[in-house]
Design an enzyme around this catalytic site. Sequence first.
Site, PDB file in Angstrom:
ATOM      1  N   ASP A   1       0.893  -1.166   0.000  1.00 38.31           N
ATOM      2  CA  ASP A   1       0.000   0.000   0.000  1.00 38.31           C
ATOM      3  C   ASP A   1       0.929   1.213   0.000  1.00 38.31           C
ATOM      4  OD1 ASP A   1      -2.121   1.721   0.210  1.00 38.31           O
ATOM      5  OD2 ASP A   1      -2.352   1.477   2.372  1.00 38.31           O
TER       6      ASP A   1
ATOM      7  N   GLU B   1      -1.161  -1.127  -4.773  1.00 38.82           N
ATOM      8  CA  GLU B   1      -2.440  -0.432  -4.903  1.00 38.82           C
ATOM      9  C   GLU B   1      -2.315   0.643  -5.966  1.00 38.82           C
ATOM     10  OE1 GLU B   1      -5.034   0.163  -1.445  1.00 38.82           O
ATOM     11  OE2 GLU B   1      -5.092   2.260  -2.039  1.00 38.82           O
TER      12      GLU B   1
ATOM     13  N   ASP C   1      -2.769   0.891   6.951  1.00 32.19           N
ATOM     14  CA  ASP C   1      -1.896   0.645   5.793  1.00 32.19           C
ATOM     15  C   ASP C   1      -1.348  -0.785   5.806  1.00 32.19           C
ATOM     16  OD1 ASP C   1      -1.252   3.847   5.142  1.00 32.19           O
ATOM     17  OD2 ASP C   1      -1.554   3.329   7.235  1.00 32.19           O
TER      18      ASP C   1
END
Lengths: 199, 199
Positions: free
Chosen positions: B7, B68, B141
Site C-alpha cells: 500500500d 495499490e 496501511d
Amino acid sequence: MRVFGVDPGLTRCGFGVVDGGAGRTVRPVAVDVVRTPADLDLALRLLQLSDAVEQWLDRYQPQVVAIERVFSQHNVRTAMGTAQAGGVVALSAARRGLPVVFHTPSEVKAAVTGSGRADKAQVTAMVTKLLGLKTAPKPADAADALALAICHLWRAPMRSRLEEAQARAADIARTHRARLAQAGAKAPAKPTKTGGRSQ
Amino acid sequence: MRVFGVDPGLTRCGFGVVDGGAGRTVRPVAVDVVRTPADLDLALRLLQLSDAVEQWLDRYQPQVVAIERVFSQHNVRTAMGTAQAGGVVALSAARRGLPVVFHTPSEVKAAVTGSGRADKAQVTAMVTKLLGLKTAPKPADAADALALAICHLWRAPMRSRLEEAQARAADIARTHRARLAQAGAKAPAKPTKTGGRSQ
C-alpha cells in the site's frame, strides 16, 4: 556546475544537460527524449526509463538533478504516470548521492521567459536563444528539460542567498531570545497580561 | 504462490507478504509499515523506501508484487507522493524480473469483504479473520497491504482464466477471418456498398 534537467513522463521523458558558467552563461551539453511503449507493463516502462537515466548519469556526470514538479493535470492517469516517472528519476540520483531539486512549471517558465504563464513556443524560443542552438529542440519535452536545467542554474545562487539570509535571521532571533531570557532572569519572570507586548 | 502486497505511501507504506495455498487458503508471512520522515528531501525518502523494498524482496522472495493503484486523492501533493512511492516499488520488482500487478482500492475491498465500498474497519476485520491473526494488523496501511496480497491471490486464477478465454476468442476470430478471406477469394473480391453488411 552541470545540471541534468528532466521533464518526467512515461510516453515522453525530456532529458537535458546544461553547464553553467560565470554570470548567466549557459552551455548545452546534451538533449534527448526517452520514450517507453504505451502497451508495455507500467513496471517495465519505469525500468526502461530508469535504465536510460542511469546511462545519462554515467555519461554526463551531472552535479545536480532538476526535475519538474508535477502538481496536477487534467488527466489523472497521466499525472500518476508522470509522478511515477519523476520518482524513479529522483531515486537514481539519490542512490548516487546527487542532490535532487524540484521546480514547478511556472518557476521554469518565469526563469527563462520572465513570465510564469509563457506558452510552450515561448519557452522553446528562449531556450534556443539562451543556449545558442542552431535549431529549436523538439519535441517540447526536450526544450522543457533544458529550460529546467537553466532554471536551476539561475535559481541556485538565489536559493543559496535565501538560505544564508534565513540562517542569519535565525541566528539573530536566537541571540535576541537569549538576551530576552537573560533580561527575564533579572526582571519579573512573567509579564502581566496587559504588559510588555501591548503597544 | 507468495505475494508481496504494497500500500504505497511516503509517510506510511504498508508491506504485507501472504502465501496462497489450495483453494482460497491464505497464510500470513510478514506485515509491517515503513515510514519516512516528512522533513527529509523527497529523493531521500524515496531512497529509504526503495532500500526497505529491496530488503523485503531479499528476505521473503515473493513471486509477485501487488501494488495499490492510486487514482486520485483530495490532496494532490499526497497523491503525487503516493504515486512516486508506488513507482519506486514497481521499479525494484521489475529490476528482479518479478511481475508487478496493480489493483484498485475497490477491487481490493470487494475481494476481501464482498463490497467495493467497505470501510477500513471492515477490511481490517476481514483480513484478520481470513489470515487467522490473533490481533488486527495496525495501522490501516498494514491491513491494506495484506488485503492487496489476498486480493491478488484470489483474482490471479480469475485473471488467467480471463486471459485464456480472450486468447481462445482471438483464435476463433482469426480462424473465422481466414475462412472469410478464403471464401472472399472465390466470391467477388469486394462487396457493393449496400451489400453484405446491411441487415
